[in-house]
Design a protein around this motif. Structure first.
Motif, PDB file in Angstrom:
ATOM      1  N   TYR A  24      49.333 -54.212 -32.830  1.00  0.00           N
ATOM      2  CA  TYR A  24      48.545 -53.479 -33.827  1.00  0.00           C
ATOM      3  C   TYR A  24      48.838 -51.978 -33.750  1.00  0.00           C
ATOM      4  CZ  TYR A  24      45.351 -57.188 -35.411  1.00  0.00           C
ATOM      5  OH  TYR A  24      44.813 -58.301 -35.985  1.00  0.00           O
ATOM      6  N   MET A  27      52.061 -51.079 -35.197  1.00  0.00           N
ATOM      7  CA  MET A  27      52.004 -51.167 -36.666  1.00  0.00           C
ATOM      8  C   MET A  27      51.297 -49.945 -37.246  1.00  0.00           C
ATOM      9  SD  MET A  27      50.393 -54.175 -39.052  1.00  0.00           S
ATOM     10  CE  MET A  27      48.676 -53.787 -38.737  1.00  0.00           C
ATOM     11  N   VAL A  33      56.791 -54.524 -35.749  1.00  0.00           N
ATOM     12  CA  VAL A  33      56.266 -55.217 -34.572  1.00  0.00           C
ATOM     13  C   VAL A  33      56.289 -56.730 -34.779  1.00  0.00           C
ATOM     14  CG1 VAL A  33      54.709 -53.318 -33.960  1.00  0.00           C
ATOM     15  CG2 VAL A  33      53.852 -55.162 -35.398  1.00  0.00           C
ATOM     16  N   TRP A  35      54.519 -60.312 -32.602  1.00  0.00           N
ATOM     17  CA  TRP A  35      53.739 -60.860 -31.481  1.00  0.00           C
ATOM     18  C   TRP A  35      53.868 -62.361 -31.531  1.00  0.00           C
ATOM     19  CZ3 TRP A  35      49.543 -64.254 -31.546  1.00  0.00           C
ATOM     20  CH2 TRP A  35      48.780 -64.341 -30.367  1.00  0.00           C
ATOM     21  N   LEU A  36      54.443 -62.931 -30.481  1.00  0.00           N
ATOM     22  CA  LEU A  36      54.687 -64.376 -30.473  1.00  0.00           C
ATOM     23  C   LEU A  36      54.060 -64.982 -29.222  1.00  0.00           C
ATOM     24  CD1 LEU A  36      56.196 -66.879 -31.653  1.00  0.00           C
ATOM     25  CD2 LEU A  36      58.157 -66.187 -30.287  1.00  0.00           C
ATOM     26  N   PRO A  37      53.024 -65.801 -29.385  1.00  0.00           N
ATOM     27  CA  PRO A  37      52.389 -66.395 -28.199  1.00  0.00           C
ATOM     28  C   PRO A  37      53.125 -67.646 -27.742  1.00  0.00           C
ATOM     29  CG  PRO A  37      51.254 -67.125 -30.172  1.00  0.00           C
ATOM     30  CD  PRO A  37      52.402 -66.240 -30.637  1.00  0.00           C
ATOM     31  N   TYR A  39      52.591 -71.268 -27.175  1.00  0.00           N
ATOM     32  CA  TYR A  39      51.486 -72.059 -27.709  1.00  0.00           C
ATOM     33  C   TYR A  39      51.591 -73.520 -27.297  1.00  0.00           C
ATOM     34  CZ  TYR A  39      54.613 -73.675 -31.386  1.00  0.00           C
ATOM     35  OH  TYR A  39      55.651 -74.242 -32.057  1.00  0.00           O
ATOM     36  N   ALA A  60      65.176 -58.127 -35.188  1.00  0.00           N
ATOM     37  CA  ALA A  60      66.019 -59.316 -35.380  1.00  0.00           C
ATOM     38  C   ALA A  60      65.267 -60.499 -34.780  1.00  0.00           C
ATOM     39  CB  ALA A  60      67.381 -59.096 -34.741  1.00  0.00           C
ATOM     40  N   SER A  61      65.453 -60.771 -33.512  1.00  0.00           N
ATOM     41  CA  SER A  61      64.776 -61.936 -32.929  1.00  0.00           C
ATOM     42  C   SER A  61      63.439 -61.563 -32.287  1.00  0.00           C
ATOM     43  CB  SER A  61      65.663 -62.583 -31.877  1.00  0.00           C
ATOM     44  OG  SER A  61      64.941 -63.597 -31.232  1.00  0.00           O
TER      45      SER A  61
ATOM     46  N   LYS B   3      49.309 -52.530 -44.549  1.00  0.00           N
ATOM     47  CA  LYS B   3      49.841 -53.695 -43.849  1.00  0.00           C
ATOM     48  C   LYS B   3      48.770 -54.311 -42.951  1.00  0.00           C
ATOM     49  CE  LYS B   3      54.738 -52.807 -43.773  1.00  0.00           C
ATOM     50  NZ  LYS B   3      55.941 -52.581 -43.002  1.00  0.00           N
ATOM     51  N   LYS B   4      48.821 -55.643 -42.845  1.00  0.00           N
ATOM     52  CA  LYS B   4      47.913 -56.345 -41.946  1.00  0.00           C
ATOM     53  C   LYS B   4      48.749 -57.119 -40.943  1.00  0.00           C
ATOM     54  CE  LYS B   4      44.004 -58.272 -43.783  1.00  0.00           C
ATOM     55  NZ  LYS B   4      43.264 -59.165 -44.697  1.00  0.00           N
ATOM     56  N   LEU B   5      48.255 -57.191 -39.712  1.00  0.00           N
ATOM     57  CA  LEU B   5      48.939 -58.009 -38.711  1.00  0.00           C
ATOM     58  C   LEU B   5      48.351 -59.415 -38.791  1.00  0.00           C
ATOM     59  CD1 LEU B   5      51.064 -57.634 -36.414  1.00  0.00           C
ATOM     60  CD2 LEU B   5      49.151 -57.439 -34.834  1.00  0.00           C
ATOM     61  N   LYS B   7      48.961 -63.875 -38.353  1.00  0.00           N
ATOM     62  CA  LYS B   7      49.728 -65.054 -37.957  1.00  0.00           C
ATOM     63  C   LYS B   7      50.392 -65.647 -39.187  1.00  0.00           C
ATOM     64  CE  LYS B   7      48.115 -67.514 -33.953  1.00  0.00           C
ATOM     65  NZ  LYS B   7      47.559 -68.762 -33.438  1.00  0.00           N
ATOM     66  N   GLY B 170      57.315 -73.741 -35.970  1.00  0.00           N
ATOM     67  CA  GLY B 170      56.196 -73.299 -35.138  1.00  0.00           C
ATOM     68  C   GLY B 170      56.205 -71.811 -34.858  1.00  0.00           C
ATOM     69  N   ILE B 171      57.372 -71.214 -34.763  1.00  0.00           N
ATOM     70  CA  ILE B 171      57.431 -69.776 -34.457  1.00  0.00           C
ATOM     71  C   ILE B 171      56.882 -68.978 -35.640  1.00  0.00           C
ATOM     72  CG2 ILE B 171      58.956 -67.794 -34.037  1.00  0.00           C
ATOM     73  CD1 ILE B 171      60.680 -69.650 -32.299  1.00  0.00           C
ATOM     74  N   GLN B 174      53.071 -69.442 -35.781  1.00  0.00           N
ATOM     75  CA  GLN B 174      52.231 -68.908 -34.710  1.00  0.00           C
ATOM     76  C   GLN B 174      52.434 -67.414 -34.475  1.00  0.00           C
ATOM     77  OE1 GLN B 174      49.778 -70.668 -33.115  1.00  0.00           O
ATOM     78  NE2 GLN B 174      50.291 -72.103 -34.733  1.00  0.00           N
ATOM     79  N   MET B 175      53.535 -66.871 -34.951  1.00  0.00           N
ATOM     80  CA  MET B 175      53.844 -65.462 -34.704  1.00  0.00           C
ATOM     81  C   MET B 175      52.984 -64.545 -35.578  1.00  0.00           C
ATOM     82  SD  MET B 175      57.554 -63.674 -35.018  1.00  0.00           S
ATOM     83  CE  MET B 175      57.894 -64.465 -36.587  1.00  0.00           C
ATOM     84  N   MET B 176      52.618 -63.380 -35.023  1.00  0.00           N
ATOM     85  CA  MET B 176      51.960 -62.355 -35.839  1.00  0.00           C
ATOM     86  C   MET B 176      52.978 -61.274 -36.174  1.00  0.00           C
ATOM     87  SD  MET B 176      48.331 -61.725 -33.931  1.00  0.00           S
ATOM     88  CE  MET B 176      47.221 -61.168 -35.210  1.00  0.00           C
ATOM     89  N   GLU B 177      53.026 -60.912 -37.445  1.00  0.00           N
ATOM     90  CA  GLU B 177      53.857 -59.797 -37.886  1.00  0.00           C
ATOM     91  C   GLU B 177      53.080 -59.039 -38.951  1.00  0.00           C
ATOM     92  OE1 GLU B 177      58.527 -60.517 -37.560  1.00  0.00           O
ATOM     93  OE2 GLU B 177      57.643 -61.794 -39.078  1.00  0.00           O
ATOM     94  N   PRO B 178      53.414 -57.772 -39.159  1.00  0.00           N
ATOM     95  CA  PRO B 178      52.746 -57.041 -40.246  1.00  0.00           C
ATOM     96  C   PRO B 178      53.140 -57.630 -41.591  1.00  0.00           C
ATOM     97  CG  PRO B 178      53.903 -55.540 -38.750  1.00  0.00           C
ATOM     98  CD  PRO B 178      54.369 -56.928 -38.421  1.00  0.00           C
ATOM     99  N   THR B 259      63.800 -69.109 -38.427  1.00  0.00           N
ATOM    100  CA  THR B 259      63.710 -68.323 -37.206  1.00  0.00           C
ATOM    101  C   THR B 259      65.067 -68.162 -36.526  1.00  0.00           C
ATOM    102  OG1 THR B 259      61.487 -69.161 -36.814  1.00  0.00           O
ATOM    103  CG2 THR B 259      62.605 -68.205 -34.939  1.00  0.00           C
ATOM    104  N   ARG B 262      67.207 -65.267 -37.312  1.00  0.00           N
ATOM    105  CA  ARG B 262      66.860 -63.971 -36.708  1.00  0.00           C
ATOM    106  C   ARG B 262      67.439 -63.855 -35.311  1.00  0.00           C
ATOM    107  NH1 ARG B 262      60.738 -62.564 -38.209  1.00  0.00           N
ATOM    108  NH2 ARG B 262      61.244 -60.765 -36.926  1.00  0.00           N
ATOM    109  N   ILE B 263      67.439 -64.969 -34.578  1.00  0.00           N
ATOM    110  CA  ILE B 263      68.022 -64.930 -33.234  1.00  0.00           C
ATOM    111  C   ILE B 263      69.526 -64.688 -33.371  1.00  0.00           C
ATOM    112  CG2 ILE B 263      68.268 -66.194 -31.059  1.00  0.00           C
ATOM    113  CD1 ILE B 263      65.751 -67.790 -31.877  1.00  0.00           C
ATOM    114  N   LYS B 265      70.926 -62.934 -35.668  1.00  0.00           N
ATOM    115  CA  LYS B 265      71.140 -61.501 -35.930  1.00  0.00           C
ATOM    116  C   LYS B 265      71.242 -60.729 -34.617  1.00  0.00           C
ATOM    117  CE  LYS B 265      69.248 -60.617 -40.500  1.00  0.00           C
ATOM    118  NZ  LYS B 265      68.150 -60.034 -41.262  1.00  0.00           N
TER     119      LYS B 265
END
Lengths: 179, 356
Positions: A24, A27, A33, A35-37, A39, A60-61, B3-5, B7, B170-171, B174-178, B259, B262-263, B265
């Motif tokens: 956050y 951002m 940014v 954030w990957l948990p 899970y 990128a990744s 922007k919002k962060l 999932k 799943g990535i 479950q991932m959070m991004e803006p 996904t 991106r890896i 890249k």
């Protein structure tokens, strides 16, 4: 600027939360940014971790096998992730409950007595914030104010009274690694 | 808008609502439960309907019902649950009904794992259920792209009267991004849903709307199939979308979606540091497959080969081979199940493959 980070600890120690606060904060400061948990079938008392990237460039990744910084809140996390710190990177160890030292010599290691700091502030729940304070001090990846803005957003106005306590924990964590 | 962060799952759900989807029918499964959870909170607030069905089969048939009455409707699930929905998807395709289905893919076969995978590519792009049909399949590689594709998914469904699938993993879920939600706007002219069963008045003078996928007479079924196939051709001609990254003058083109792209890249950046120019071809629509875009990249004189990277035993690689058609070697790197390759492993494979 690019910081790749792995935050790891017991479920319930708040590692996912401090990782989120960093995301956050990044951002809010206009950075990219992610954030990957982890899970998997996680549970309280089990291990939890998240990968957080803060970057000026598009990310990128978001999936990290190696990271610039590893934050280990408990011993299993140190065992699992010490080898994942990039050479020249930073390793943060919660020295209150991890009684061993890092074995790597090619990285910077910070020992942060998170639980002791939290106990001094009379709230064991802020141990994670002490760790985040040390991380912010060492990396300057985000400003403390941005992290507190993020925390206020997460807590909501009703719990805003907890902000000063968390701020103290962040500052005490930062002070603990100042030479 | 700020922007919002968020999932990926929650962002997809919000984007669907903003695209005008007020009906959601689903059944829980990891790693996409944040979608029904979000819908269950939001839809009642806006006068929509969230319903947790008794099974995936029931949920997809509720989608059929809502779509038949002309509503914008969606369901979501993950691999084993999507398998259960295939019969319904075939019926939706046969009845020419628009809807959106989100698949946050997990490892298989069987119950598999709850970790990300790309093993559902064949099922998604080949139709999955019985009969000659294809859903349009969109494969986002970031939370923002998933949000942006949602509006288009509903529009495409309405324009072509077809199920549209969002194939993520799943990535992404479950991932959070803006994310930024742009003002919803229909960029396409949407046809009137005059086929929808919305209640019939005998005095209205219009024919009764019947939504059906049963055509007993050979000629009638032929008519449906001809109509579907010519529609698919229009989709193939007009709706492909791909990202080309670093492909101009590249020596190797890596093909990857979602996904994994991106890896890749990150892997490309590692190769670049070692002085090797590698490009990425990332299909955003995986059906229709962006053939022209891939040919354009592969036909360059500088390109020696293609390497496809997937979390599967090699599924999209078949589409890549069909396009390259033997003109250049096409290699595959990846593992079936849920093993997500690291950027370092991909870079190492690229560098070794280059020497071979």
């Amino acid at each position: 600027m690019l910081w790749t980070n792995i935050f790891a600890g017991f479920g319930g120690q708040g590692v996912l939360l401090i990782g989120q606060l960093l995301a956050y904060a990044g951002m809010y400061e206009g950075k990219n940014v992610s954030w990957l948990p982890s899970y998997g079938p996680e549970m309280r008392g089990g291990t939890a971790n998240c990968s957080v990237v803060v970057s000026d460039e598009p990310i990128a990744s978001p999936v990290l096998s190696m990271a610039d910084c590893v934050i280990a809140m408990n011993t299993p996390s140190l065992d699992k992730f010490e080898s994942c710190v990039n050479p020249g990177g930073k390793l943060f160890i919660n020295s209150s409950i991890i009684d061993k030292k890092a074995t790597r010599t090619d990285i910077e290691v910070y020992y942060v007595p998170c639980n002791e700091i939290a106990e001094k502030l009379e709230n064991p729940k802020v141990a994670n914030m002490a760790m985040l304070g040390a991380y912010l001090e060492a990396t300057k990846a985000a400003k403390t104010e941005s992290v507190l803005d993020a925390l206020l957003y997460k807590l909501g106005e009703k719990k805003a009274k907890l902000i000063p306590l968390n701020k103290e924990a962040i500052e005490a964590g930062a002070a603990s690694i100042r030479k | 808008m700020a922007k919002k962060l968020m999932k990926g799952c929650e962002a997809v759900a919000e984007a669907a609502i903003q695209a005008g989807c007020h009906y959601f029918f689903g059944y829980p499964i990891t790693p996409q439960n944040d979608i029904p959870e979000y819908m269950s909170a939001r839809l009642p607030q806006i006068g929509g309907c969230f319903l947790q069905a008794e099974s995936e089969v029931a949920a997809i048939n509720m989608v059929y019902g809502a779509a038949a009455s002309g509503a914008r409707v969606m369901t979501s699930s993950s691999s084993p649950g999507i398998s259960l929905k295939q019969e319904g998807m075939s019926y939706l395709a046969g009845a020419e009904l628009p809807c959106v289905v989100v698949n946050m893919v997990r490892g298989g076969p069987g119950l598999g794992s709850i970790q990300p995978s790309q093993g559902d590519y064949f099922q998604a792009t080949r139709g999955g259920g019985h009969g000659d049909y294809h859903p349009i399949v969109l494969a986002p590689s970031s939370v923002q792209e998933a949000v942006d594709l949602m509006q288009d998914a509903f529009d495409l469904a309405d324009v072509y009267r077809t199920p549209v699938m969002i194939l993520a993993d799943g990535i992404i879920g479950q991932m959070m991004e803006p994310v930024e939600f742009h003002e919803s706007k229909n960029t396409r002219a949407l046809p009137k849903k005059d086929w929808a069963a919305t209640g019939w008045d005998p005095k209205s003078g219009r024919a009764r709307a019947v939504v059906n996928s049963l055509y007993i007479e050979v000629d009638e079924l032929q008519e449906l199939n001809d109509r579907l196939q010519s529609r698919y051709q229009v989709i193939r001609d007009n709706e492909t979308k791909a990202e080309l990254y670093n492909t101009d003058g590249a020596e190797i083109i890596v093909c990857a979606y979602g996904t994994v792209a991106r890896i890749v890249k990150s892997a490309i950046n590692i190769c670049e540091k070692q002085g090797v120019k590698v490009g990425l071809f990332r299909p955003i629509t995986i059906w229709p497959f962006p053939e022209k875009e891939l040919s354009g990249a592969m036909d360059q004189a500088s390109v020696k080969k293609a390497i496809t990277v997937e979390i599967s035993a090699g599924q999209m690689v078949e589409d890549v081979r069909l396009v390259v058609n033997g003109k250049k070697p096409v290699e595959f790197f990846g593992k079936p199940g849920s093993y997500t390759p690291t950027a370092e492993e991909i870079a190492e494979y690229i560098m070794k493959s280059r020497e071979a």
